[in-house]
Write a protein that holds these residues in place. Structure first.
Motif, short mmCIF file in Angstrom:
data_model
loop_
_atom_site.label_atom_id
_atom_site.label_comp_id
_atom_site.label_asym_id
_atom_site.label_seq_id
_atom_site.Cartn_x
_atom_site.Cartn_y
_atom_site.Cartn_z
N CYS A 492 0.87 -1.17 0.00
CA CYS A 492 0.00 0.00 0.00
C CYS A 492 0.91 1.22 0.00
O CYS A 492 2.12 1.10 0.08
CB CYS A 492 -0.92 0.00 1.21
SG CYS A 492 -0.14 0.61 2.71
N ARG A 494 1.56 3.49 2.24
CA ARG A 494 2.31 3.65 3.48
C ARG A 494 3.47 2.67 3.57
O ARG A 494 4.47 2.95 4.23
CB ARG A 494 1.34 3.48 4.67
CG ARG A 494 1.93 3.64 6.04
CD ARG A 494 2.38 5.06 6.31
NE ARG A 494 2.82 5.23 7.70
CZ ARG A 494 4.05 4.97 8.11
NH1 ARG A 494 4.95 4.52 7.28
NH2 ARG A 494 4.37 5.14 9.39
N CYS A 495 3.36 1.53 2.90
CA CYS A 495 4.44 0.54 2.92
C CYS A 495 5.78 1.16 2.50
O CYS A 495 6.83 0.74 2.95
CB CYS A 495 4.15 -0.63 1.98
SG CYS A 495 2.75 -1.62 2.45
ZN ZN Z 1 1.06 -0.79 3.45
#
Ligand code: ZN
Length: 615
Positions: A492, A494-495
């Motif tokens: 995602c 944020r990863c």
């Molecule tokens: Zn993520």
């Protein structure tokens, strides 16, 4: 006089001498110069400066003659050839009314430094064309394949019709709207109203756009010039010959129409569908060829009470039809001239743009031009003066909401697309426009705000990542651009991004304090770069978006564009270790190589030298 914008008088004379020398050398048959009087009398509507008449013996045993003609700009442009005493207009394809032959496309480029060879080549092609026409096989074929051109030659005056109709069968009823400057033909009242209000705004005082019945005859093959309708009766006969459906369409139209009927005709030519148009004139009070005044169509009957037979006879009478050219304004034509298979798929797509700043507005502009059918622009901010250098909007939108202004601008410009603006923040979008997010085939975020994009990412995760989200941002000085597509599988957003919005992977770094990471980190930091540097980044994001819409890959991925190394150094930066490794491991693409543009002793160089020495 020879045109000084060409090669000048000297260039013209030299080219003429070279051409005559080549004619003497290469032609088996005799030729002679044409006098100015002959040229003027034969080719009245053209501007030819010199001409030569060449004898030719054809395979049918007949002696014919070809004229070779050059304009005052010669050797710029190409010489024209003509069949002397040709058959007249629309008897043979590629032969115009005055005998001029159409051998090359209008924009063809020829070698102005070797006018003799160009002329010999064109004479050869002219002779071959005449032989082919004598054999006859190409006559019907070419008249049909290029029917738009031949209809154009036969059309009346400058009457032009704009069509937003999907050019394909079957024959069907259409609607037409006219005002004093234009006629637009569409599939339905609804489609025309939507197009017109997007293009021109809603009519005043709650009125509706008034439209009238029109028709499309879809023909199984393009008409030959001999079949072009001259009057209403011809038109009806053409429809009858085509099919029962086409015939009854015209009969129905006659009983519904209050005035002249616009009938489009369409067929498949070489290279795709084409549309031409006719308009009956029997309902108009105009003098026909014999000078009599035409009666109004419904004379002698109460409105809408005229029997069908009478309406048919009066509409498709001996009164001439107007033959008109059609300008296509349908989506298939606008986005790829009917040749781009992607345009019909893009027309079905919905894209929401969150953030309409320097990146968002430019990416939006590109995708609108690519033909995305439904676009939603989202931004809570107003346009300010320092935005202008990197934004699609200009001074007339200052102080107004970016999303609404952008939507209004593109809606007027692309009336066949549905474009809407929303003056809300990303957070408000998530809270109050759930349906919009869910119905989008792609959400593109270029907000430059980590809080906004972090929130979008969370919504995306929570809702199962059904459709892809694309995040785009640029590094300081426009030195690198990023497009991160989050699909159903893989990481995602944020990863790959730290808690305060700093991406794990950076293309460049700057000494402490000399640059700020603009996006997706929070804050209004500023680094100096303009629309030119940003252009590469916007293209990267736009192309990633287009791929996401068309290829439906589900795996998250990251694409990076890196500026030329020297520019990064000039702004005091350097490439990061991570970027170096990526570039070594695999070619990142989009690199720009440079080479010198060397001078050689070309004909233009020597011409200029010579010209200067004479002048
Ligand atoms: Zn993520």
């Amino acid at each position: 006089m020879p045109n000084p914008a060409g090669f000048g008088e000297l260039g013209f004379k030299k080219a003429v001498l070279q051409l005559e020398a080549r004619l003497r050398e290469a032609l088996p048959a005799p030729f002679r110069r044409l006098s100015s009087h002959e040229i003027g009398a034969t080719y009245r509507q053209r501007r030819f400066e010199r001409g030569w008449r060449i004898d030719m013996l054809c395979s049918d045993g007949e002696a014919r003659q070809i004229d070779l003609l050059v304009s005052p700009a010669f050797p710029l442009g190409y010489p024209r050839t003509a069949l002397v005493d040709g058959p007249g207009q629309l008897v043979w394809p590629h032969v115009e009314h005055d005998g001029i032959l159409c051998l090359l496309p209008i924009m063809a480029e020829v070698d102005a430094d070797d006018p003799g060879s160009v002329a010999i080549h064109l004479i050869g092609r002219s002779a071959r064309l005449i032989e082919d026409l004598l054999k006859g096989e190409i006559i019907e074929r070419d008249f049909r394949e290029e029917f738009l051109t031949y209809w154009f030659y036969a059309r009346d005056a400058k009457f032009k019709i704009t069509s937003i109709v999907d050019p394909g069968g079957p024959s069907r009823e259409l609607r037409a709207w006219r005002d004093k400057d234009m006629v637009i033909v569409g599939e339905s009242q609804e489609q025309l109203e939507s197009w017109l209000s997007r293009r021109f705004g809603n009519p005043r005082g709650n009125k509706r756009f008034h439209t009238e019945p029109a028709g499309l005859l879809w023909l199984s093959s393009p008409p030959l010039p001999a079949d072009y309708p001259h009057n209403g009766a011809d038109l009806l006969a053409l429809a009858k010959k085509e099919s029962d459906e086409a015939y009854s369409l015209l009969i129905d139209l006659a009983s519904k129409a209050q005035k002249d009927i616009i009938v489009l005709m369409g067929a498949e030519g070489r290279g795709g569908s084409g549309l031409i148009a006719t308009m009956t004139t029997s309902g108009r009070k105009v003098s026909s060829r014999d000078g009599k005044i035409q009666e109004p169509l419904s004379k002698g009957f109460a409105p809408n009470r005229m029997p069908k037979e009478v309406a048919t006879l009066r509409t498709y009478s001996a009164a001439p039809v107007v033959k008109a050219e059609v300008s296509r304004a349908d989506p298939r034509w606008i986005h790829g001239r009917g040749k781009d298979a992607r345009s019909m798929r893009l027309l079905q797509k919905t894209v929401t743009f969150v953030g309409c700043g320097s990146v968002g507005s430019s990416v939006a502009a590109k995708l609108v031009r690519a033909g995305v059918g439904n676009c939603h622009f989202v931004d809570p901010e107003d346009l300010d003066w320092p935005n202008l250098g990197r934004h699609e909007l200009g001074a007339d939108s200052i102080g107004k909401n970016k999303a609404l202004e952008l939507a209004a601008k593109f809606q007027r410009a692309f009336p066949h697309l549905a474009i809407e603006g929303h003056e809300v923040s990303a957070q408000a979008l998530i809270d109050g426009y759930r349906e919009l997010l869910e119905s989008s085939d792609l959400v593109i975020s270029a907000t430059g705000s980590w809080s906004a994009e972090g929130a979008l990412n969370r919504w995306h995760l929570v809702n199962g990542r059904k459709k892809p989200f694309l995040y785009g941002w640029t590094e300081s000085y426009g030195a690198a651009g990023h497009a991160v597509l989050i699909g159903a599988d893989g990481g995602c957003l944020r990863c790959g991004i730290g808690g305060t919005g700093v991406p794990h992977f950076l293309g460049c770094h700057w000494p402490e304090g000399s640059a700020t990471i603009e996006e997706p980190a929070c804050g209004n930091h500023f680094t100096p770069y303009g629309a030119v540097e940003l252009g590469f980044v916007n293209d990267l994001i736009s192309e990633t978006a287009l791929r996401a819409l068309l290829e439906e890959s589900t795996l998250s991925h990251h694409r990076i564009w890196l500026a030329p190394i020297q520019r990064i150094k000039d702004s005091g930066g350097a490439i990061t270790e991570a970027m170096t490794q990526l570039a070594e491991r695999e070619n990142p693409g989009g690199q720009i190589w440079e080479r010198e543009w060397c001078q050689s002793d070309c004909p233009s160089c020597s011409f200029a030298r010579e010209y200067r020495s004479v002048a």
